[in-house]
Write an enzyme that holds these catalytic residues in place. Structure first.
Site, PDB file in Angstrom:
ATOM      1  N   GLN A   1      -5.818  -1.874  -6.920  1.00 42.47           N
ATOM      2  CA  GLN A   1      -6.445  -0.961  -5.978  1.00 42.47           C
ATOM      3  C   GLN A   1      -7.170   0.150  -6.732  1.00 42.47           C
ATOM      4  O   GLN A   1      -6.701   0.618  -7.777  1.00 42.47           O
ATOM      5  CB  GLN A   1      -5.413  -0.331  -5.040  1.00 42.47           C
ATOM      6  CG  GLN A   1      -5.985   0.605  -3.980  1.00 42.47           C
ATOM      7  CD  GLN A   1      -4.927   1.141  -3.032  1.00 42.47           C
ATOM      8  OE1 GLN A   1      -4.417   2.244  -3.235  1.00 42.47           O
ATOM      9  NE2 GLN A   1      -4.579   0.386  -2.010  1.00 42.47           N
TER      10      GLN A   1
ATOM     11  N   SER B   1      -7.414   5.528  -0.523  1.00 44.09           N
ATOM     12  CA  SER B   1      -7.698   4.181  -1.024  1.00 44.09           C
ATOM     13  C   SER B   1      -9.157   3.815  -0.762  1.00 44.09           C
ATOM     14  O   SER B   1      -9.709   4.118   0.303  1.00 44.09           O
ATOM     15  CB  SER B   1      -6.796   3.156  -0.330  1.00 44.09           C
ATOM     16  OG  SER B   1      -5.429   3.462  -0.528  1.00 44.09           O
TER      17      SER B   1
ATOM     18  N   ASP C   1       0.816  -1.217   0.000  1.00 42.67           N
ATOM     19  CA  ASP C   1       0.000   0.000   0.000  1.00 42.67           C
ATOM     20  C   ASP C   1       0.849   1.267   0.000  1.00 42.67           C
ATOM     21  O   ASP C   1       0.307   2.371  -0.100  1.00 42.67           O
ATOM     22  CB  ASP C   1      -0.948  -0.003   1.209  1.00 42.67           C
ATOM     23  CG  ASP C   1      -2.094   0.975   1.055  1.00 42.67           C
ATOM     24  OD1 ASP C   1      -2.597   1.141  -0.062  1.00 42.67           O
ATOM     25  OD2 ASP C   1      -2.495   1.579   2.070  1.00 42.67           O
TER      26      ASP C   1
END
Length: 317
Positions: A309, A258, A232
């Site tokens: 993502q 996100s 991430d």
């Protein structure tokens, strides 16, 4: 707020079992300038909670985590422990599935579904090779030893003439990078990490080397949680760069957050304390959102993990 260092990477992922299928975070980190708990830490803790739960349900199981799908529902508060409640969805001969709901003070902030399977090493293998590096004449990615850590590049930025607010942001980013349990080195020597970039033209992809600064236990399941944590870092930032948005652009980047995160694991021999290559690409940004794809390669070129993502990517209009 907990300050995570290399020596505490395991503590950053570890969770405390307080009841059957119920776990509590031990450490939480909110990045400077961020709006909540670092998403990668929440993913890693939830995945580890699910792993501990399945090991309790199936003692001695050889099933390993092979995929996870998650949604960020709300910004987590780093001053309040996160509770992870694991639900058993299915237990088959080859596959088992678990879901995890993360809450704070009774409010859901994150949800994760993950699947575990038995290894099948005799099956055929086919995978994409490492992508060509466009800035190199021969297309080869520079070795990590020839790339500067992000904190050292940010230190170079600080030697220049910066607006006070930008200087404050860079100083904070540089300090956090040095304290981070994950070392990051961008393969592009002109990149200065995250949204602070010397590039003026939109760039849809990037490659970074990363590794844990401290040794990681030789447990494939825990190694995957470390990869989830690291995956991430700077990921949705690829979408901002693809749109040419940053702190020094016109228009400026207004919001970056996100929305979801998915991973597929194809290698149980990854050592997160060794350098891994992370290729990221953003195929589209539209309607205030962007999607990023990623591949994590071992140093020998083995494709180990796929990542995707979607996030909020808004210009300040």
């Amino acid at each position: 707020m907990s300050q995570i260092t290399a020596e505490l990477i395991e503590d950053a992922i570890q969770v405390e079992e307080i009841d059957r299928d119920l776990f509590r975070s031990k450490s939480l980190w909110k990045p400077g300038g961020g709006r909540g708990v670092f998403g990668g830490q929440t993913i890693a803790q939830a995945a580890w909670a699910a792993t501990l739960a399945i090991r309790r349900d199936e003692p001695g199981t050889k099933k390993g985590l092979h995929s996870l799908h998650s949604y960020f529902l709300s910004f987590g508060n780093a001053d309040i422990p996160v509770l992870y409640s694991v639900s058993r969805l299915r237990d088959g001969r080859s596959y088992s599935t678990r879901s995890v709901l993360a809450t704070q003070q009774g409010v859901p902030i994150f949800t994760l579904s993950c699947s575990f399977c038995l290894p099948e090493p005799s099956q055929p293998i086919r995978a994409f090779p490492v992508p060509r590096f466009s800035l190199s004449p021969d297309g080869k990615v520079p070795e990590p030893e020839t790339c500067l850590p992000t904190e050292d590049r940010l230190q170079k930025v600080l030697s220049g003439d910066l607006h006070p607010k930008l200087r404050e942001y860079v100083e904070r980013s540089e300090s956090e990078r040095r304290q981070s349990s994950i070392e990051v080195r961008n393969a592009d020597n002109s990149e200065y990490g995250d949204i602070v970039s010397s590039k003026k033209e939109p760039n849809p992809d990037q490659m970074i080397w990363f590794r844990s600064r401290a040794p990681v236990r030789k447990d494939p399941a825990f190694q995957k949680c470390v990869l989830a944590y690291a995956s991430d870092l700077s990921f949705i930032g690829t979408a901002a760069r693809a749109s040419g948005l940053g702190s020094r652009t016109t228009p400026k980047l207004g919001m970056l957050a996100s929305l979801d995160h998915a991973m597929y694991f194809y290698d149980d021999t990854v050592d997160a304390s060794e350098f891994l290559l992370y290729w990221m690409e953003c195929p589209i940004t539209s309607n205030g959102r962007g999607t990023v794809y990623g591949r994590i390669y071992k140093r020998d070129g083995t494709l180990a993990v796929l990542v995707t993502q979607e996030g909020v990517v808004r210009a300040q209009l």
